[in-house]
Scaffold this active site. Structure first.
Site, PDB file in Angstrom:
ATOM      1  N   GLU A 301       0.961  -1.529   0.120  1.00 21.80           N
ATOM      2  CA  GLU A 301       0.610  -0.051  -0.016  1.00 21.80           C
ATOM      3  C   GLU A 301       1.087   1.178  -0.625  1.00 21.80           C
ATOM      4  O   GLU A 301       0.703   2.141   1.234  1.00 21.80           O
ATOM      5  CB  GLU A 301      -0.387   0.142   1.115  1.00 21.80           C
ATOM      6  CG  GLU A 301      -1.999  -1.486   0.889  1.00 21.80           C
ATOM      7  CD  GLU A 301      -3.203  -0.454   1.298  1.00 21.80           C
ATOM      8  OE1 GLU A 301      -3.766   0.256   1.424  1.00 21.80           O
ATOM      9  OE2 GLU A 301      -3.641  -1.902   2.193  1.00 21.80           O
TER      10      GLU A 301
HETATM   11  C1  LIG Z   1       3.123  -9.356   0.825  1.00 20.33           C
HETATM   12  C2  LIG Z   1       2.344  -8.313   0.131  1.00 20.33           C
HETATM   13  C3  LIG Z   1       1.385  -8.798  -0.752  1.00 20.33           C
HETATM   14  C4  LIG Z   1       0.613  -7.241  -1.729  1.00 20.33           C
HETATM   15  N1  LIG Z   1      -0.716  -7.361  -1.797  1.00 20.33           N
HETATM   16  C5  LIG Z   1      -1.023  -6.611  -3.600  1.00 20.33           C
HETATM   17  C6  LIG Z   1      -2.278  -6.633  -3.699  1.00 20.33           C
HETATM   18  O1  LIG Z   1      -3.205  -7.175  -3.321  1.00 20.33           O
HETATM   19  N2  LIG Z   1      -2.750  -5.711  -4.624  1.00 20.33           N
HETATM   20  C7  LIG Z   1      -1.540  -5.268  -5.645  1.00 20.33           C
HETATM   21  O2  LIG Z   1      -1.499  -5.052  -6.582  1.00 20.33           O
HETATM   22  N3  LIG Z   1      -0.254  -5.342  -4.917  1.00 20.33           N
HETATM   23  C8  LIG Z   1       0.019  -6.150  -3.621  1.00 20.33           C
HETATM   24  N4  LIG Z   1       1.424  -6.244  -3.288  1.00 20.33           N
HETATM   25  C9  LIG Z   1       2.312  -5.193  -3.876  1.00 20.33           C
HETATM   26  C10 LIG Z   1       3.073  -4.091  -3.413  1.00 20.33           C
HETATM   27  O3  LIG Z   1       1.336  -2.707  -3.559  1.00 20.33           O
HETATM   28  C11 LIG Z   1       3.915  -3.568  -4.177  1.00 20.33           C
HETATM   29  O4  LIG Z   1       5.160  -3.989  -3.624  1.00 20.33           O
HETATM   30  C12 LIG Z   1       4.814  -1.876  -3.742  1.00 20.33           C
HETATM   31  O5  LIG Z   1       3.491  -0.727  -3.505  1.00 20.33           O
HETATM   32  C13 LIG Z   1       5.991  -1.842  -4.177  1.00 20.33           C
HETATM   33  O6  LIG Z   1       5.596  -1.694  -5.764  1.00 20.33           O
HETATM   34  P1  LIG Z   1       7.506  -2.400  -5.825  1.00 20.33           P
HETATM   35  O7  LIG Z   1       7.308  -3.701  -5.133  1.00 20.33           O
HETATM   36  O8  LIG Z   1       6.725  -2.936  -7.531  1.00 20.33           O
HETATM   37  O9  LIG Z   1       8.236  -1.567  -5.709  1.00 20.33           O
HETATM   38  P2  LIG Z   1       9.450  -0.234  -6.669  1.00 20.33           P
HETATM   39  O10 LIG Z   1       7.692   0.791  -7.627  1.00 20.33           O
HETATM   40  O11 LIG Z   1       9.934  -1.043  -7.975  1.00 20.33           O
HETATM   41  O12 LIG Z   1       9.841  -0.301  -5.786  1.00 20.33           O
HETATM   42  C14 LIG Z   1      11.493  -0.388  -5.304  1.00 20.33           C
HETATM   43  C15 LIG Z   1      11.599   0.371  -4.538  1.00 20.33           C
HETATM   44  O13 LIG Z   1      11.554   1.910  -5.310  1.00 20.33           O
HETATM   45  C16 LIG Z   1      11.545   2.924  -4.411  1.00 20.33           C
HETATM   46  N5  LIG Z   1      10.313   3.819  -5.956  1.00 20.33           N
HETATM   47  C17 LIG Z   1      10.312   3.535  -5.812  1.00 20.33           C
HETATM   48  N6  LIG Z   1       9.491   4.487  -6.658  1.00 20.33           N
HETATM   49  C18 LIG Z   1      10.314   5.720  -5.748  1.00 20.33           C
HETATM   50  C19 LIG Z   1       9.989   7.390  -5.916  1.00 20.33           C
HETATM   51  N7  LIG Z   1       9.199   8.234  -7.103  1.00 20.33           N
HETATM   52  N8  LIG Z   1      11.565   7.944  -5.243  1.00 20.33           N
HETATM   53  C20 LIG Z   1      12.094   7.481  -3.835  1.00 20.33           C
HETATM   54  N9  LIG Z   1      11.335   6.279  -4.264  1.00 20.33           N
HETATM   55  C21 LIG Z   1      11.129   5.433  -4.997  1.00 20.33           C
HETATM   56  C22 LIG Z   1      10.814   2.317  -3.803  1.00 20.33           C
HETATM   57  O14 LIG Z   1      10.161   2.708  -2.521  1.00 20.33           O
HETATM   58  C23 LIG Z   1      11.410   0.469  -3.144  1.00 20.33           C
HETATM   59  O15 LIG Z   1      11.974   0.882  -1.876  1.00 20.33           O
HETATM   60  C24 LIG Z   1       1.826  -6.889  -2.186  1.00 20.33           C
HETATM   61  C25 LIG Z   1       2.856  -6.935  -2.204  1.00 20.33           C
HETATM   62  C26 LIG Z   1       3.340  -8.249  -0.984  1.00 20.33           C
HETATM   63  C27 LIG Z   1       4.861  -7.642  -0.109  1.00 20.33           C
END
Ligand SMILES: Cc1cc2nc3c(=O)[nH]c(=O)nc-3n(C[C@H](O)[C@H](O)[C@H](O)COP(=O)(O)OP(=O)(O)OC[C@H]3O[C@@H](n4cnc5c(N)ncnc54)[C@H](O)[C@@H]3O)c2cc1C
Length: 320
Positions: A301
């Site tokens: 989230e």
């Molecule tokens: C157990 C679990 C359950 C989940 N359930 C759901 C679900 O039900 N539905 C759903 O849709 N998703 C779900 N998610 C996904 C979750 O919401 C995403 O993993 C999360 O939003 C982060 O996205 P990402 O993993 O692609 O990381 P990325 O967006 O690739 O980010 C990687 C890193 O870069 C940083 N970063 C990215 N952009 C910026 C910026 N502009 N400035 C500074 N730092 C930045 C982030 O803070 C992070 O540290 C789930 C994830 C997990 C682990």
């Protein structure tokens, strides 16, 4: 929201994974409540609210998480329906959901400044041909609630299953996350409270150097610090929930609460592990689980760094 926060906190105090049932279902029921037509509410929201059906929120993709506008799933219009193609990942409740809220691009974004436009939210029922549950993703924490991959291969959805307005699905999603992160803060408060209670109980019973651990000032300071963190996290979470309930601007408060509560939970889990000595890393005791669960709630989230971006945006808005 305050009621939901208290329920989620109490359940998380025992098992954060169980509280995910509420937190993830909320990501479908809340947008239905806010944006649904009367017919959509009758068909989808009532069974969700009664607990007869499960919801799953499908936004994240292999190539796009924080950057919602970067999703690649498409929905092409074909007369009275849309055909969705794409792949979603990390979808909580995906294995058991009856109703999926799927986000797909229906048109290219009009400009680099308006990248969020052109995404549409669709309500997709479980048995719709082409919707498949893919592999389960093993995670270090919240192991009672493993997310899955969802594959959408030529999934036909009638026009009346669009939630909100066509092209404005990102607004539906972001509006939902603003609210939903109060539930995640409550998970943090519950885990922090559990870690604090476990540490206090252990310190009161464990003997070392012919004294109870609780008699050492260093242990007392750790427990005092945990109490400070837990109470701060709880009050911030209730504050954000109350602002929302009163119809006031709650977005900055929700992000502040999420950072403070999830980081308080991490610090409390670490301190509880230290106080438990070797038992802290043993799976016979619950404290190592608290630390693992916290890693997930810091991420979903909107990661805590994304919360910092939200707070900064709100500060600039206030200044202007
Ligand atoms: C157990 C679990 C359950 C989940 N359930 C759901 C679900 O039900 N539905 C759903 O849709 N998703 C779900 N998610 C996904 C979750 O919401 C995403 O993993 C999360 O939003 C982060 O996205 P990402 O993993 O692609 O990381 P990325 O967006 O690739 O980010 C990687 C890193 O870069 C940083 N970063 C990215 N952009 C910026 C910026 N502009 N400035 C500074 N730092 C930045 C982030 O803070 C992070 O540290 C789930 C994830 C997990 C682990």
């Amino acid at each position: 929201m305050l009621t939901l926060a208290i329920v989620v906190e109490e359940i998380s105090r025992v098992s954060a994974a169980c509280s995910v049932v509420f937190v993830a279902s909320y990501l479908v029921s809340e947008p239905l409540y806010e944006f649904g037509t009367e017919e959509q509410k009758r068909r989808f929201l009532i069974p969700l609210a009664k607990g007869q059906k499960f919801g799953a929120h499908a936004m994240t993709e292999p190539g796009a998480g924080s950057d919602v506008a970067g999703i690649q799933t498409t929905a092409k219009k074909a007369d009275a329906e849309y055909v969705i193609n794409g792949r979603k990942i990390f979808i909580t409740n995906g294995e058991r959901a009856d109703i999926f809220l799927v986000f797909a691009r229906t048109s290219p974004s009009p400009s680099p400044e308006k990248r969020h436009l052109g995404i549409t939210a669709f309500l997709v029922e479980k048995n719709t041909p082409g919707l498949q549950v893919g592999k389960r993703i093993e995670t270090m924490g919240l192991r009672g609630s493993q997310p899955v991959e969802i594959i959408l291969d030529k999934v036909s959805v009638p026009n009346e299953n669009i939630l909100g307005r066509e092209g404005e699905g990102a607004y539906v999603a972001l509006n939902t996350y603003d609210r939903g992160r109060i539930g995640v803060s409550a998970q943090g408060v519950g885990i922090a409270q559990a870690a604090y209670e476990a540490a206090l109980k252990y310190a009161a019973t464990r003997t070392a150097f012919e004294s109870k651990l609780l008699e050492f000032q260093q242990i007392q300071f750790k427990l005092a610090e945990m109490a400070v963190e837990v109470h701060s996290a709880r009050l911030l979470t209730y504050w954000a929930a109350s602002l929302l309930d009163q119809g006031k601007d709650f977005v900055k408060a929700a992000s502040i609460a999420k950072i403070v509560a999830t980081e308080a939970a991490e610090k409390a889990a670490l301190a509880a592990m230290m106080i438990h000595g070797a038992y802290g890393v043993s799976t016979d005791y619950p404290v190592e689980r608290y630390l693992r669960d916290v890693q997930i709630i810091k991420t979903y989230e909107g990661t805590n760094d994304i919360q910092r971006l939200t707070i900064a945006k709100e500060l600039v808005k206030e200044l202007r």
